[in-house]
Motif scaffolding. Structure first.
Motif, mmCIF file in Angstrom:
data_model
loop_
_atom_site.group_PDB
_atom_site.id
_atom_site.type_symbol
_atom_site.label_atom_id
_atom_site.label_comp_id
_atom_site.label_asym_id
_atom_site.label_seq_id
_atom_site.Cartn_x
_atom_site.Cartn_y
_atom_site.Cartn_z
ATOM 1 N N MET A 166 -9.186 -1.490 2.397
ATOM 2 C CA MET A 166 -7.750 -1.462 2.141
ATOM 3 C C MET A 166 -7.091 -2.821 2.373
ATOM 4 N N GLY A 172 -10.718 9.170 -0.800
ATOM 5 C CA GLY A 172 -9.368 9.027 -0.279
ATOM 6 C C GLY A 172 -8.736 7.664 -0.436
ATOM 7 N N MET A 173 -9.366 6.793 -1.204
ATOM 8 C CA MET A 173 -8.842 5.434 -1.372
ATOM 9 C C MET A 173 -8.936 4.994 -2.819
ATOM 10 N N TRP A 176 -9.213 5.912 -8.251
ATOM 11 C CA TRP A 176 -9.637 6.409 -6.945
ATOM 12 C C TRP A 176 -11.147 6.564 -6.934
ATOM 13 N N LYS A 187 -4.867 6.814 -0.131
ATOM 14 C CA LYS A 187 -4.370 5.507 0.293
ATOM 15 C C LYS A 187 -4.626 4.574 -0.879
ATOM 16 N N ASP A 203 -3.296 12.743 -0.113
ATOM 17 C CA ASP A 203 -4.489 12.335 0.621
ATOM 18 C C ASP A 203 -5.025 10.984 0.168
ATOM 19 N N GLN A 237 0.845 -1.190 0.000
ATOM 20 C CA GLN A 237 0.000 0.000 0.000
ATOM 21 C C GLN A 237 0.880 1.239 0.000
ATOM 22 N N TRP A 238 0.380 2.279 -0.625
ATOM 23 C CA TRP A 238 1.061 3.572 -0.629
ATOM 24 C C TRP A 238 0.121 4.604 -0.042
ATOM 25 N N LYS A 239 0.694 5.535 0.683
ATOM 26 C CA LYS A 239 -0.023 6.734 1.124
ATOM 27 C C LYS A 239 0.682 7.894 0.443
#
Length: 181
Positions: A172, A92-93, A111, A51, A49, A44-46
């Motif tokens: 996630m 946001g995901m 997204w 994820k 804003d 996973q990357w952040k």
């Protein structure tokens, strides 16, 4: 007198165009014979804003190296984050597919917005080309292998987020449950 279910369309409303011979044979030359492609989970990357779950999708003999992952992160930072802000209503995901295919490298970033809408940005560069393709003008959505991952993500979103108590962590954590697409 005509039957009630038939309409007469005035000639002025009929568009003028040449209609192909519908009886002519279609082109059936196969461009690509389907062979399953390996799917890998790259973590996973952040970024900003967002994820993002990250998938690798590999044509036969292909690998994903650090340079491809860095390029994908750069695409998110330089091209996607502003699009997310411009579109608004981001949840946001999302997810990224890094796909070294037969002809070139595709990086598709997806997204979620408005609780149920999936947005996409595609970076595509043929191995033989000096520059990436202009994907904003091309009507490409995804190849058949990428569509399998997109569908798995849509199902995960529906199960975890489109319910009375949305579960962002659950979304996630869920991954495509197959090793090949």
């Amino acid at each position: 007198m005509r039957p009630f279910n038939q309409r007469v369309i005035p000639d002025s409303m009929v568009p003028l165009r040449v209609v192909k011979d519908w009886n002519a044979p279609m082109t059936t030359n196969t461009i690509d014979v389907y062979h399953p492609r390996a799917v890998s989970h790259l973590g996973q990357w952040k970024i900003g804003d967002l994820k993002l779950k990250v998938y690798g999708l590999l044509a036969e003999g292909a690998t994903i190296d650090d340079a491809m992952e860095l390029l994908a992160q750069s695409v998110v930072r330089k091209e996607v984050l502003q699009r997310v802000r411009d579109e608004g209503n981001s949840n946001g995901m999302g997810f990224v597919i890094i796909h070294p295919g037969t002809l070139g490298l595709s990086i598709s970033v997806h997204w979620w917005i408005q609780g149920s809408v999936l947005c996409q940005h595609i970076y595509r560069k043929l191995y033989s080309a000096a520059e990436p393709m202009d994907t904003a003008r091309r009507p490409v959505v995804a190849c058949v292998w990428e569509l399998a991952l997109i569908n798995a993500e849509q199902e995960a979103w529906r199960r975890t987020m489109m319910r009375t108590g949305p579960d962002p962590s659950g979304y996630m954590e869920q991954r495509a449950a197959f090793k090949a697409a």
